[in-house]
Each structure stands twice: as structure tokens, then as C-alpha cells.
Design a protein around this motif. Structure first.
Motif, PDB file in Angstrom:
ATOM      1  N   GLY A 127     -10.582  -3.694  -0.192  1.00 28.37           N
ATOM      2  CA  GLY A 127     -11.419  -2.512  -0.402  1.00 28.37           C
ATOM      3  C   GLY A 127     -12.875  -2.880  -0.593  1.00 28.37           C
ATOM      4  O   GLY A 127     -13.764  -2.280   0.019  1.00 28.37           O
ATOM      5  N   TYR A 158      -8.359   2.015   4.803  1.00 29.42           N
ATOM      6  CA  TYR A 158      -7.144   2.828   4.704  1.00 29.42           C
ATOM      7  C   TYR A 158      -5.988   2.001   4.151  1.00 29.42           C
ATOM      8  O   TYR A 158      -5.259   2.442   3.260  1.00 29.42           O
ATOM      9  CB  TYR A 158      -6.713   3.364   6.073  1.00 29.42           C
ATOM     10  N   ILE A 192      -6.305   1.003   0.485  1.00 30.44           N
ATOM     11  CA  ILE A 192      -5.922   2.112  -0.400  1.00 30.44           C
ATOM     12  C   ILE A 192      -4.401   2.215  -0.483  1.00 30.44           C
ATOM     13  O   ILE A 192      -3.843   2.410  -1.572  1.00 30.44           O
ATOM     14  CB  ILE A 192      -6.556   3.436   0.079  1.00 30.44           C
TER      15      ILE A 192
END
Length: 123
Positions: free
Chosen positions: A14, A49, A52
Motif C-alpha cells: 500500500g 487494490y 487492500i
């Protein structure tokens, strides 16, 4: 796979996606064509994505298996990082063509991670 490893991996991916996104938006915007920039952004988006997803799975550690973890982790590395390498090397005039076939392998691992997550959910 321990919760600590999964959350650490998710956090690193991230963090790197935010750094790479800013790098692309500010520094590479002047160097890359619109098509190259769009490809670079695709790598960043897919990385975020899946970071997460790993984070969510890490907090719900009974949902993630080592197979799911490794499919997402290696998938991110092969998919997103091969795109970064292709785009940056192309911008320097020395496209690393050997990275081209690596990108779909990474994508296949990401798909496999989602499939394994589905199977795991229904068991």
C-alpha cells in the motif's frame, strides 16, 4: 501465514503504491506518453487494490490461506512491478522486453488468488 506477515506485506504494498502513484503523477508525467502513463497507473491501481484485499484478509486471519497470500503477493510483484519495469525502461529507450510475458503471469496469479478466496469462502 501469520497475521503480522500479511498485514506487514499489505502495508508495504500500500505504501509503495502511494509512492509510485505520486512518482507517476508528478515526475513521470513529463517523461511518459499518455499511453505509458495510463499503463503505469494500471500497475499502481492493481497493486493498491490487492494491498487492500491483503489488509482486510490479514485482519480477518481465519479467511486467508498461504496459497491466497502467495498468489496475491507474487501476483503483485510480477504484474505491477513488470509494468513499472517495462514503462520505465521504455522511457529510457531500452525497453526490457523480457518483462512482457511476466505481466500476464502476475495477472493469472492475481486471478488465482481471487479464485482461491472464493473456494475458501464456500468451504
Amino acid at each position: 501465514m501469520t497475521q503480522q506477515i500479511v498485514i506487514t506485506t499489505a502495508s508495504v504494498f500500500g505504501m509503495l503504491s502511494v509512492i509510485f502513484g505520486a512518482f507517476g503523477a508528478h515526475l513521470l508525467k513529463k517523461v511518459l506518453s499518455d499511453e505509458q502513463l495510463k499503463s503505469f497507473e494500471t500497475g499502481v491501481k492493481y497493486q493498491m487494490y490487492h494491498a487492500i484485499v491483503l489488509l482486510i484478509l490479514g485482519f480477518n486471519s481465519n479467511t486467508i490461506t498461504s496459497s491466497i497470500y502467495w498468489c496475491f503477493t507474487i501476483g503483485i510483484l510480477l504484474f505491477s512491478f513488470s509494468i513499472y519495469g517495462l514503462i520505465l525502461s521504455s522511457a529510457k529507450g531500452k525497453k526490457l522486453r523480457f518483462l512482457g510475458p511476466i505481466t500476464p503471469l502476475g495477472g493469472l496469479l492475481l486471478v488465482m488468488g481471487w479464485f482461491l478466496l472464493l473456494v475458501n469462502f464456500w468451504q
